[in-house]
Structure formats: structure tokens, C-alpha cells
Design an enzyme around this catalytic site. Sequence first.
Site, PDB file in Angstrom:
ATOM      1  CG  LEU A  66      -1.985  -1.049   1.362  1.00 66.00           C
ATOM      2  CD1 LEU A  66      -2.709  -0.911   2.707  1.00 66.00           C
ATOM      3  CD2 LEU A  66      -2.978  -0.975   0.208  1.00 66.00           C
ATOM      4  CG  ASP A  67       0.405   4.506  -2.797  1.00 63.95           C
ATOM      5  OD1 ASP A  67       1.164   3.673  -3.319  1.00 63.95           O
ATOM      6  OD2 ASP A  67      -0.393   5.217  -3.438  1.00 63.95           O
ATOM      7  CE  LYS A  68       6.581   7.380   5.019  1.00 66.65           C
ATOM      8  NZ  LYS A  68       7.870   8.096   4.891  1.00 66.65           N
ATOM      9  CD  GLU A  69       0.578  11.146   2.064  1.00 60.83           C
ATOM     10  OE1 GLU A  69      -0.601  11.537   2.039  1.00 60.83           O
ATOM     11  OE2 GLU A  69       1.525  11.857   1.696  1.00 60.83           O
ATOM     12  CB  THR A  70      -2.863   4.002   1.156  1.00 59.39           C
ATOM     13  OG1 THR A  70      -2.770   4.867   0.028  1.00 59.39           O
ATOM     14  CG2 THR A  70      -4.180   3.248   1.098  1.00 59.39           C
TER      15      THR A  70
END
Length: 249
Positions: A66-70
Site C-alpha cells: 500500500l502507498d505510504k499514506e494509504t
Amino acid sequence: MDLSRFKKAPRNISLDDLIIFENENYVVINKPAFVPSLDERTPDKSVSILKIAREKYGDIQLCHRLDKETSGALVLAKNPAAYRNLAMQFEHREVQKEYHAVVNGVHDFDSISVFLPIAPLKDGTAVRIDKLKGKMAETIFFTVKSYSKHSLVRCIPITGRMHQIRVHLQCLKAPIVCDPTYGGDMIFLSQIKRKFNLKSETEELPLIKRVALHAHIIRFRDLDESVIEVTAPYAHDFEVLVNQLEKSK
């Protein structure tokens, strides 16, 4: 507005607190925002999900990222057979994933499919639609609820390209809140709450300080062909955002 000072991993993360499903083959966690899936090549060497998981399970493997901010559902395999099993399902597009996003604008998506190819930018930090050199990507969108200036959207990725949901929503003129990379504006309480008063000489901060995207549900088959379906409750900041939108309808 520079939000970098807020984009830090939570301190003292305990994997046990993140686990939302576990059996003999798989662990599914509810990943916090700002924690990378894998180790990053950064000077601060911030903690990663894989590093935390290996402290508890040894040679466990991430099945996807998952993306870091997700925030949201992330699957790890406890053994090589389990990893191969899920890798094959990802390759054949048999894993079903559902994300929720808060987007700018009022939209009425009813099984709207975006089928546009994606290519990474040269620096690798973002993507663009590229009909000549891009890899084909498809996402299906449904509006869960509309508010006065925003919408809560259910996103079903058919493929799994980098930033796919984010750039496809941009194509629909519905960029995700707090996602300036793809045209998403910040969301402030003053925009949605009547009679909002901000103290003088006070800077108003956005209701959410990251891309408003949450991996809500994942569904796949175990080694014995039984179906595993896991729902990751909303992260606190995402839940606060949705609750504020509900109050301000």
C-alpha cells in the site's frame, strides 16, 4: 500548505494492535498511514511494516503493498506456499480489493469504469496517463454518499498499478482530498461547517493531513480454497473526516 511536519509514522507501533485476521498461512493487518510497507532508503530509516512483522514472525513476506499514506488491509504470508498461492491470484487478477476515498466534488458514480493506461514519471514518484507507453489499468467506481462539496467513493481496482486509483479519479474530475499530486484540494472544517469561527491569528489545518484513501476490504482464497474476506475499519483520521461530512450534510 506544507503538511510534511504531520506526515510521520506513529511511535511504538505494535503489530499485535494492527492484526485484524490471522490463521496458519496469513496475517492481515490494518496498516496505519505514514508507515511504509517496505524499508525505505531514507536517512532516518523509518520503521516499515515488513520490519515490524519480521520481529514477530521471522521470515514472513508481504503479498502486496500500500502507498505510504494509504491506510487499510495489507496481507502477509507466513510460509512460501501461502505466498505463492496469493501471488498467483494477484497475477490472475483473482484477488478482490475495495478502497474507500473521499474526493473533491459531488459525483454520482454507478459502476463507472476507467480503463486507461498508466506510465510512471521519470523520477518514479508519480504516474500519468500514457496511451502509447503506459500499461493498461482499470478501476470501477461507485458513489457511496454525496455531501455538499465532496463525495465518499468506493473504488474497485481490477489491475494493480502504482497510484492507479488516484490518477483514475483525477481523470473523472474527482481527485482525492489532500492529494495535490493529482489535483486534490485540502478539506477544511470551515468549508463544510456552518457558523465556523476560527480564532484570530490561528492557522486552520485540514481535516485530514494525507491522501484520503483507505483499503477497506480484501478477498482471496486460502491454500484449501476457502475464501478469506477481511474488512479493515476506517483509520481514525479517515473516520473523523467522514463523520464531519455526515454532520454537515
